[in-house]
Design a protein around this motif. Structure first.
Motif, short mmCIF file in Angstrom:
data_model
loop_
_atom_site.label_atom_id
_atom_site.label_comp_id
_atom_site.label_asym_id
_atom_site.label_seq_id
_atom_site.Cartn_x
_atom_site.Cartn_y
_atom_site.Cartn_z
N PHE A 1 7.21 24.33 -8.82
CA PHE A 1 6.96 25.12 -9.73
C PHE A 1 5.43 25.33 -10.15
O PHE A 1 5.02 26.02 -11.48
CB PHE A 1 7.98 24.66 -10.89
CG PHE A 1 9.40 24.98 -10.62
CD1 PHE A 1 9.79 26.34 -11.11
CD2 PHE A 1 10.04 24.03 -10.16
CE1 PHE A 1 11.12 26.39 -10.65
CE2 PHE A 1 11.24 24.27 -9.84
CZ PHE A 1 11.99 25.57 -10.00
N GLU A 2 4.67 24.51 -9.78
CA GLU A 2 3.12 24.74 -10.06
C GLU A 2 2.53 25.68 -9.20
O GLU A 2 1.10 25.92 -9.22
CB GLU A 2 2.38 23.13 -9.63
CG GLU A 2 2.62 22.36 -10.91
CD GLU A 2 2.38 20.88 -10.78
OE1 GLU A 2 1.61 20.57 -9.75
OE2 GLU A 2 2.60 19.93 -11.51
N HIS B 1 1.00 22.44 -3.37
CA HIS B 1 1.52 21.88 -4.43
C HIS B 1 2.94 20.91 -4.25
O HIS B 1 3.73 21.38 -3.61
CB HIS B 1 2.02 23.06 -5.38
CG HIS B 1 0.89 23.90 -5.85
ND1 HIS B 1 0.44 25.11 -5.14
CD2 HIS B 1 0.14 23.73 -6.85
CE1 HIS B 1 -0.55 25.61 -5.92
NE2 HIS B 1 -0.70 24.90 -6.94
N GLU B 2 2.82 20.02 -4.75
CA GLU B 2 3.93 18.85 -4.76
C GLU B 2 5.20 19.32 -5.41
O GLU B 2 6.22 19.61 -4.99
CB GLU B 2 3.50 17.71 -5.32
CG GLU B 2 2.61 16.60 -4.37
CD GLU B 2 3.34 16.20 -3.26
OE1 GLU B 2 4.52 15.97 -2.97
OE2 GLU B 2 2.65 16.42 -2.05
N ASN B 3 4.86 19.87 -6.60
CA ASN B 3 6.08 20.72 -7.45
C ASN B 3 5.84 22.02 -7.26
O ASN B 3 4.95 22.86 -7.35
CB ASN B 3 5.59 20.13 -8.89
CG ASN B 3 6.78 20.97 -9.76
OD1 ASN B 3 7.55 21.81 -9.60
ND2 ASN B 3 6.70 20.20 -11.09
#
Length: 141
Positions: A117-118, A113-115
């Motif tokens: 929080f995902e 995941h790049e983010n």
């Protein structure tokens, strides 16, 4: 009379700043030296004592623990072993925390995941920590 060292010479031979040597003297880690015309004069044995203090600091003892160790180690008996037992327990705990942190960071590097929080793993650990779980417990979930 044996060679006496100025504080600058002791600092040069040991790599310890003169301010630290004065502080260690204040704490009672190194004995108060003789004074010649107001200047500190250390016996050559001070080099070995300072090196011992550096070694004890390097293996993780605090200055307070170094002072205790030096005091009890010069007395008969094995009271120093209790200090070592406590320090070993403390080091084992720090090593365990570092291993958990390393596992968490390695997971973070592998996370697709790049983010962050995902990432369900990351948010799960965050929620578990908020619920009172230790990092180790939270990361197991």
């Amino acid at each position: 009379m044996s060679e006496q060292l100025t504080i600058g010479e002791l600092a040069e031979r040991t790599g310890v700043a003169t301010s630290a040597l004065r502080y260690w003297e204040e704490l009672g880690l190194i004995p108060e030296p003789e004074r010649v015309s107001g200047q500190r004069r250390y016996p050559p044995s001070a080099v070995e004592l300072v090196a011992a203090i550096l070694l004890l600091r390097e293996v993780g003892l605090t200055l307070r623990e170094v002072k205790t160790f030096l005091a009890v180690r010069s007395e008969p008996g094995d009271a120093w072993r209790e200090l070592y037992r406590r320090k070993l327990d403390e080091l084992d705990e720090r090593i365990a925390r570092a291993q958990v942190a390393r596992t968490a960071i390695a997971h973070g590097m592998a996370c697709p995941h790049e983010n962050v929080f995902e990432c369900s793993s990351f948010t799960g650990v965050v929620k578990a920590r908020l619920a009172g779980a230790s990092l180790e417990e939270a990361h197991r979930h």
